[in-house]
Design a protein around this motif. Structure first.
Motif, PDB file in Angstrom:
ATOM      1  N   ASP A  18       0.810  -1.230   0.000  1.00  0.00           N
ATOM      2  CA  ASP A  18       0.000   0.000   0.000  1.00  0.00           C
ATOM      3  C   ASP A  18       0.838   1.273   0.000  1.00  0.00           C
ATOM      4  N   VAL A  22       0.364   5.121  -1.861  1.00  0.00           N
ATOM      5  CA  VAL A  22       0.392   6.386  -1.102  1.00  0.00           C
ATOM      6  C   VAL A  22       1.439   7.330  -1.718  1.00  0.00           C
ATOM      7  N   PRO A 151       2.648   6.547   5.795  1.00  0.00           N
ATOM      8  CA  PRO A 151       1.250   6.604   5.376  1.00  0.00           C
ATOM      9  C   PRO A 151       0.481   7.634   6.192  1.00  0.00           C
ATOM     10  N   LYS A 155      -4.818   8.549   0.562  1.00  0.00           N
ATOM     11  CA  LYS A 155      -5.482   7.246   0.508  1.00  0.00           C
ATOM     12  C   LYS A 155      -4.832   6.392  -0.575  1.00  0.00           C
ATOM     13  N   THR A 156      -4.788   5.098  -0.370  1.00  0.00           N
ATOM     14  CA  THR A 156      -4.174   4.226  -1.379  1.00  0.00           C
ATOM     15  C   THR A 156      -4.889   4.336  -2.733  1.00  0.00           C
ATOM     16  N   ARG A 252       0.549  -5.499   9.171  1.00  0.00           N
ATOM     17  CA  ARG A 252      -0.209  -4.395   8.564  1.00  0.00           C
ATOM     18  C   ARG A 252      -1.659  -4.817   8.568  1.00  0.00           C
ATOM     19  N   LYS A 254      -5.967  -3.646   8.082  1.00  0.00           N
ATOM     20  CA  LYS A 254      -6.858  -2.698   7.394  1.00  0.00           C
ATOM     21  C   LYS A 254      -8.294  -3.021   7.767  1.00  0.00           C
ATOM     22  N   GLU A 275      -4.220   2.650   7.179  1.00  0.00           N
ATOM     23  CA  GLU A 275      -5.166   2.458   6.081  1.00  0.00           C
ATOM     24  C   GLU A 275      -6.495   1.870   6.544  1.00  0.00           C
ATOM     25  N   SER A 276      -6.696   1.762   7.860  1.00  0.00           N
ATOM     26  CA  SER A 276      -7.967   1.242   8.376  1.00  0.00           C
ATOM     27  C   SER A 276      -9.116   2.135   7.893  1.00  0.00           C
ATOM     28  N   ASP A 277     -10.297   1.541   7.698  1.00  0.00           N
ATOM     29  CA  ASP A 277     -11.427   2.330   7.179  1.00  0.00           C
ATOM     30  C   ASP A 277     -11.782   3.472   8.132  1.00  0.00           C
TER      31      ASP A 277
END
Ligand SMILES: Cc1cc2nc3c(=O)[nH]c(=O)nc-3n(C[C@H](O)[C@H](O)[C@H](O)COP(=O)(O)OP(=O)(O)OC[C@H]3O[C@@H](n4cnc5c(N)ncnc54)[C@H](O)[C@@H]3O)c2cc1C
Length: 319
Positions: A18, A22, A151, A155-156, A252, A254, A275-277
């Protein structure tokens, strides 16, 4: 010198990581007259270029570049930089990126700006330093700057594209007598839960204070089908196994929801969960850097909050 922005693509066992997306997003905002150039090293790995939001891909194919090794990557990237003289080279502030960035800076005598969160079109960077407690701003040095990126700033999806970019192949320098070669990748032993599969992670940090207090997040996990994970101090103390560690030296993740309890938000931790929602932070320090990546946050003492949350969760769950 060109105005092109190089982005060193990180990948592991056939997956683009990811942080690469970024960095492509950051490069797009920073590049003005130049091209966003993804630099992809690998062996039979051209297909990895397909999802990259770049103007072009410089692809170098060699068996020694199949998986990351410091020496092969540094030699190849140095020869590309010497040939193209880009405005900047973005690398992850990751185990891979930091390894290559340091070697490249020493080899080519180029300035290195580390731990950057954002880059802007006017040539400025914002770097998160001292465990994330200080945001340093400045002008990216000229003519060529090396940059490592954390990061959290992009957003990715911003670095992904459905249209495959143009690919130019590049012949690597001699990679025959490398002092470091990859012999084997050793996976950690399975046995505990896989925290990367859980949609709801309840993450505890040093703010949990002692091992006995872990009963509180465990009770919330039981009431919600969540999974307890941790920052490094908790794992270093032996309160939870290393399989529960999130971050640079751990997993990692998510999840849909990442509840960060008593975690300051150091870059090494955010690398694994940024990168978690939805990130919800509970931290008594209103200036804790975790609030920079959190969507929701509160400064309530976690020891007071957790019993109430568990109670509410139990009430909301039909028996
Ligand atoms: C090479 C390297 C690799 C690393 N890898 C990792 C990694 O993989 N994962 C990782 O997590 N770290 C890693 N680290 C360590 C990282 O730099 C930080 O030291 C670590 O993440 C800090 O953990 P923490 O946030 O739990 O603790 P602290 O930074 O001590 O933060 C504790 C937080 O709890 C809050 N708090 C205290 N009491 C309460 C309370 N009662 N209620 C609510 N909030 C409270 C405090 O305000 C504070 O912000 C690495 C470091 C290095 C150098």
């Amino acid at each position: 010198m060109t105005q092109d922005i190089f982005v060193l693509i990180e990948h592991l066992r056939g997956q683009v990581l990811d942080i690469s997306y970024v960095m492509l997003a950051a490069a797009r905002g920073f590049a003005q007259d130049g091209q966003v150039t993804a630099v992809l090293f690998g062996h039979d790995a051209k297909g990895l270029a397909n999802s990259l939001a770049a103007d072009r891909v410089l692809y170098v194919d060699h068996p020694a570049l199949k998986e990351f090794t410091s020496e092969a990557y540094s030699l190849t990237l140095a020869s590309l930089v010497n040939k193209h003289h880009p405005r900047a080279v973005l690398m992850g502030h990751t185990s891979i990126g930091m390894d290559v960035a340091g070697a490249l800076s020493a080899k080519l005598s180029l300035p290195l700006v580390s731990s950057c969160r954002t880059l802007s079109a006017d040539g400025k960077f914002v770097s998160q330093i001292c465990g994330g407690k200080i945001m340093a701003e400045g002008d990216l040095p000229s003519p060529t700057a090396l940059v490592t990126m954390i990061p959290g700033g992009y957003k990715t999806e911003q670095g992904q594209s459905a249209n495959a970019p143009a690919i130019e192949s590049f012949t690597p320098p001699a990679l025959d007598n490398l002092r470091v070669v990859l012999k084997q990748i050793i996976e950690p032993e399975a046995g505990d839960v896989d925290i990367s599969k859980s949609p709801f992670l309840i993450a505890v940090g040093r703010g949990i204070q002692n091992k006995d207090n872990l009963d509180l997040p465990n009770e919330l996990a039981a009431a919600t089908s969540g999974t307890v994970c941790a920052s490094r101090p908790v794992v270093d103390q032996g309160w939870l196994p290393t399989t529960r560690l999130v971050g640079k030296s751990g997993k990692r993740v998510k999840p849909k929801i990442y509840l960060a309890l008593g975690i300051s938000g150091a870059p090494e931790h955010v690398e694994g969960m940024g990168e978690s929602d939805v990130i919800i932070a509970v931290n008594t320090d209103p200036n804790a850097p975790i609030f920079n990546v959190a969507k929701y946050g509160t400064t309530i003492d976690l020891l007071e909050l957790l019993p109430l949350l568990t109670e509410k969760a139990k009430q909301a769950t039909p028996s």
